[in-house]
Write a protein that holds these residues in place. Sequence first.
Motif, PDB file in Angstrom:
ATOM      1  N   TYR A  75      13.128-119.187  23.503  1.00 21.39           N
ATOM      2  CA  TYR A  75      12.628-118.242  22.506  1.00 21.39           C
ATOM      3  C   TYR A  75      13.060-116.849  22.944  1.00 21.39           C
ATOM      4  CZ  TYR A  75       9.718-114.908  20.137  1.00 21.39           C
ATOM      5  OH  TYR A  75       9.304-113.821  19.428  1.00 21.39           O
ATOM      6  N   ILE A  76      13.779-116.139  22.065  1.00 19.68           N
ATOM      7  CA  ILE A  76      14.264-114.795  22.372  1.00 19.68           C
ATOM      8  C   ILE A  76      13.622-113.818  21.386  1.00 19.68           C
ATOM      9  CG2 ILE A  76      16.291-113.336  22.722  1.00 19.68           C
ATOM     10  CD1 ILE A  76      17.978-115.875  22.900  1.00 19.68           C
ATOM     11  N   PRO A  77      12.835-112.871  21.880  1.00 22.41           N
ATOM     12  CA  PRO A  77      12.239-111.875  20.974  1.00 22.41           C
ATOM     13  C   PRO A  77      13.334-111.117  20.215  1.00 22.41           C
ATOM     14  CG  PRO A  77      11.240-111.758  23.154  1.00 22.41           C
ATOM     15  CD  PRO A  77      12.413-112.672  23.268  1.00 22.41           C
ATOM     16  N   PRO A  78      13.071-110.746  18.957  1.00 24.62           N
ATOM     17  CA  PRO A  78      14.098-110.075  18.137  1.00 24.62           C
ATOM     18  C   PRO A  78      14.712-108.836  18.784  1.00 24.62           C
ATOM     19  CG  PRO A  78      12.252-110.743  16.775  1.00 24.62           C
ATOM     20  CD  PRO A  78      11.851-111.032  18.180  1.00 24.62           C
ATOM     21  N   ASN A  79      13.888-108.036  19.485  1.00 25.44           N
ATOM     22  CA  ASN A  79      14.446-106.813  20.089  1.00 25.44           C
ATOM     23  C   ASN A  79      15.450-107.133  21.193  1.00 25.44           C
ATOM     24  OD1 ASN A  79      12.265-107.789  21.662  1.00 25.44           O
ATOM     25  ND2 ASN A  79      12.121-105.841  22.724  1.00 25.44           N
ATOM     26  N   THR A  80      15.248-108.270  21.888  1.00 26.96           N
ATOM     27  CA  THR A  80      16.207-108.692  22.912  1.00 26.96           C
ATOM     28  C   THR A  80      17.440-109.313  22.267  1.00 26.96           C
ATOM     29  OG1 THR A  80      14.466-109.101  24.540  1.00 26.96           O
ATOM     30  CG2 THR A  80      16.568-110.215  24.905  1.00 26.96           C
ATOM     31  N   LEU A  81      17.232-110.159  21.267  1.00 27.33           N
ATOM     32  CA  LEU A  81      18.346-110.832  20.598  1.00 27.33           C
ATOM     33  C   LEU A  81      19.326-109.823  20.000  1.00 27.33           C
ATOM     34  CD1 LEU A  81      19.390-113.683  19.820  1.00 27.33           C
ATOM     35  CD2 LEU A  81      18.093-113.458  17.700  1.00 27.33           C
ATOM     36  N   ASN A  82      18.810-108.712  19.524  1.00 30.85           N
ATOM     37  CA  ASN A  82      19.651-107.700  18.879  1.00 30.85           C
ATOM     38  C   ASN A  82      20.034-106.550  19.813  1.00 30.85           C
ATOM     39  OD1 ASN A  82      19.649-108.913  16.220  1.00 30.85           O
ATOM     40  ND2 ASN A  82      17.500-108.307  16.078  1.00 30.85           N
ATOM     41  N   LEU A 163      11.463-121.088  15.382  1.00 29.49           N
ATOM     42  CA  LEU A 163      10.028-120.959  15.132  1.00 29.49           C
ATOM     43  C   LEU A 163       9.242-121.893  16.050  1.00 29.49           C
ATOM     44  CD1 LEU A 163       7.581-119.947  13.597  1.00 29.49           C
ATOM     45  CD2 LEU A 163       8.093-121.593  11.784  1.00 29.49           C
ATOM     46  N   LEU A 164       9.717-123.130  16.235  1.00 25.16           N
ATOM     47  CA  LEU A 164       9.048-124.072  17.133  1.00 25.16           C
ATOM     48  C   LEU A 164       9.034-123.520  18.553  1.00 25.16           C
ATOM     49  CD1 LEU A 164       7.805-126.785  17.946  1.00 25.16           C
ATOM     50  CD2 LEU A 164      10.125-127.736  18.032  1.00 25.16           C
ATOM     51  N   ASN A 165      10.195-123.016  19.007  1.00 22.39           N
ATOM     52  CA  ASN A 165      10.269-122.447  20.351  1.00 22.39           C
ATOM     53  C   ASN A 165       9.318-121.271  20.509  1.00 22.39           C
ATOM     54  OD1 ASN A 165      12.260-124.303  20.789  1.00 22.39           O
ATOM     55  ND2 ASN A 165      13.950-122.860  20.745  1.00 22.39           N
ATOM     56  N   LYS A 166       9.228-120.458  19.464  1.00 27.49           N
ATOM     57  CA  LYS A 166       8.341-119.294  19.491  1.00 27.49           C
ATOM     58  C   LYS A 166       6.881-119.733  19.633  1.00 27.49           C
ATOM     59  CE  LYS A 166       7.344-115.085  16.770  1.00 27.49           C
ATOM     60  NZ  LYS A 166       5.909-115.238  16.483  1.00 27.49           N
ATOM     61  N   ILE A 167       6.506-120.767  18.898  1.00 25.58           N
ATOM     62  CA  ILE A 167       5.132-121.270  18.960  1.00 25.58           C
ATOM     63  C   ILE A 167       4.828-121.814  20.356  1.00 25.58           C
ATOM     64  CG2 ILE A 167       3.579-123.084  18.120  1.00 25.58           C
ATOM     65  CD1 ILE A 167       4.913-122.694  15.346  1.00 25.58           C
ATOM     66  N   ILE A 168       5.744-122.623  20.901  1.00 24.42           N
ATOM     67  CA  ILE A 168       5.527-123.188  22.232  1.00 24.42           C
ATOM     68  C   ILE A 168       5.494-122.077  23.279  1.00 24.42           C
ATOM     69  CG2 ILE A 168       6.445-124.732  24.007  1.00 24.42           C
ATOM     70  CD1 ILE A 168       7.682-126.413  21.775  1.00 24.42           C
ATOM     71  N   VAL A 190      -1.541-123.820  12.316  1.00 23.46           N
ATOM     72  CA  VAL A 190      -1.228-123.967  13.736  1.00 23.46           C
ATOM     73  C   VAL A 190      -2.359-123.343  14.540  1.00 23.46           C
ATOM     74  CG1 VAL A 190       0.402-123.447  15.596  1.00 23.46           C
ATOM     75  CG2 VAL A 190       1.246-123.833  13.265  1.00 23.46           C
ATOM     76  N   ARG A 191      -2.961-124.150  15.429  1.00 21.21           N
ATOM     77  CA  ARG A 191      -4.035-123.644  16.275  1.00 21.21           C
ATOM     78  C   ARG A 191      -3.728-123.948  17.740  1.00 21.21           C
ATOM     79  NH1 ARG A 191      -9.892-125.388  14.188  1.00 21.21           N
ATOM     80  NH2 ARG A 191      -8.993-127.493  14.127  1.00 21.21           N
ATOM     81  N   PHE A 192      -4.137-123.040  18.635  1.00 21.89           N
ATOM     82  CA  PHE A 192      -4.037-123.240  20.076  1.00 21.89           C
ATOM     83  C   PHE A 192      -5.433-123.500  20.636  1.00 21.89           C
ATOM     84  CE2 PHE A 192      -0.249-120.045  20.611  1.00 21.89           C
ATOM     85  CZ  PHE A 192       0.572-120.927  19.923  1.00 21.89           C
ATOM     86  N   ARG A 193      -5.515-124.385  21.626  1.00 23.97           N
ATOM     87  CA  ARG A 193      -6.777-124.529  22.373  1.00 23.97           C
ATOM     88  C   ARG A 193      -6.634-123.732  23.666  1.00 23.97           C
ATOM     89  NH1 ARG A 193     -11.165-127.536  21.876  1.00 23.97           N
ATOM     90  NH2 ARG A 193     -10.218-128.995  20.408  1.00 23.97           N
ATOM     91  N   ILE A 194      -7.419-122.675  23.786  1.00 22.81           N
ATOM     92  CA  ILE A 194      -7.363-121.783  24.946  1.00 22.81           C
ATOM     93  C   ILE A 194      -8.740-121.760  25.597  1.00 22.81           C
ATOM     94  CG2 ILE A 194      -6.891-119.441  25.746  1.00 22.81           C
ATOM     95  CD1 ILE A 194      -5.173-119.066  23.201  1.00 22.81           C
ATOM     96  N   ASP A 195      -8.799-122.151  26.880  1.00 23.01           N
ATOM     97  CA  ASP A 195     -10.082-122.231  27.590  1.00 23.01           C
ATOM     98  C   ASP A 195     -11.086-123.075  26.826  1.00 23.01           C
ATOM     99  OD1 ASP A 195      -9.180-120.716  29.694  1.00 23.01           O
ATOM    100  OD2 ASP A 195      -9.963-118.832  28.913  1.00 23.01           O
TER     101      ASP A 195
END
Length: 498
Positions: A75-82, A163-168, A190-195
């Motif tokens: 996953y590459i953030p847009p500011n890095t990709l560009n 998008l999948l990579n971004k979510i993971i 899409v939900r995350f289980r955190i703590d």
Amino acid sequence: MPSANQLFRSIGEVFFDKNLLTKEQISIVLRTQKKNNNYLFGQLAVKLGFLSEDDLLQILSEIYSVKPVKMEFLYIPPNTLNFLDQNVAISFFAVPFYSDDFCVKIAISDPGNIRAIDKIISVCKSKGRKAEFFVAKESEILRFLELIKCNSGDVSKNDSLFLLNKIIFEAVEAKASDIHFEPTENFVGVRFRIDGILKEITKINFEAWSRIKSKIKIISKMDITENRRAQNGHARISLAGKTIDLRVATVCSAFGENVTVRIFDLNNGVKNLIELGFSKKDFLWLKNIVSHPYGIFLIVGPTGSGKTTTLYSLVNEIKSPNVNIITLEDPIEYQIDGVRQLELREDGLMSFADGIKAILRQDPDVMLVGEIRDEETAATAVRASLTGRLVLATLHASTPNDALRRLTDLGLKLSDFVPSLLGIFSQRLVRYTNGHAGRFPVTEYISFSDDLKQKILFSDDITNCTPSQTFISSVKSALENDLTNIEEIERVFGNAFI
């Protein structure tokens, strides 16, 4: 400086020396290259089907002393990709995949292109950054170049894998234990289980979800054509420099397949027992239990209560060059140096009970059984403990007394397993509420002394078991020390402590 043809021939010789290409194949590549000057030797060998991209990546890494990078699950953030100008990135097949205030990491398909290297170094220097180069597969770089061409503020809209990579990636960064993909009538939530708490993250449309779900199934070795039968799968990916294990489960619901992805960040490794947040009393009790040379010790609790984490830490605590430790797991969650770990076969031809029998032929001192699920596994584990081995195992039960009932429900008699029991340890994970992140264990456990064993066997009554440590005293201690609050205790235990 060697001529281009000499360089091509020397690369061809490297492939030949490593038995990756025959002399005839090298000749075909060179002849074809004369007609297609736009292709490098290695790229053409791949296109002709003589060489795999993985082999080419490894050879280029060796020749140019540049580390390889896998970009499929990057996953590459847009500011890095560009970060690089679009024309520079596309012209030189180069993609920035990491950046900070000092450095930019660049993936490039041809690390021998001096003109490209010099240009990119100059661009990065003009922006106050140092360029660090990595070699990557051309096919993976091409996908990110397409995203750069789109030049969108949200590149994830143009690429479902991105998008999948971004979510993971975001789940790993948030230290989530699970990702839940949940179809509704109009979208997929899409939900995350955190703590231990589920948190809504985003919504995705069904078109993107269809491609994401297929990708998840493919990497997890599931049947992508099966949409109604529940499936389980496993994938190991490299994401942003980390090795991540994904345990995937699907089940059909009213609006399509629910997909749950359990995340194991293998870079964290196995924690030491002292790092798990146990009280000094719990810590010393556990250390004493695993100091016994034989017997069976059970860790119990509901799903997600940290049973396996504690079990791994105990194994890590007692491992030694003088101790033969063998584990049987489904699946292996973390690798432990100095421990032989066996995984149940995916074809289902070996059960836990079969595995225990096989392990006993390897002369173990200590055995870890990932989970006792049935009568045969329970009986086999008990028999192993009676032959002079220390057996550590997990069991789904709420309390130590419930664990005893569970074993009898599985078909074992008290006289079958009580004589070999060392202790039963139950734990739940409770969130800190004093500003600290994460969770800590609250515990209940029983030590099985000879007197207690005789008392149980004589009366044939498990209600005679008095816990050495109760959940009530553990919760009371946590509240007195301001580690948590009553609302969090009620969330975990219900109103049992009101």
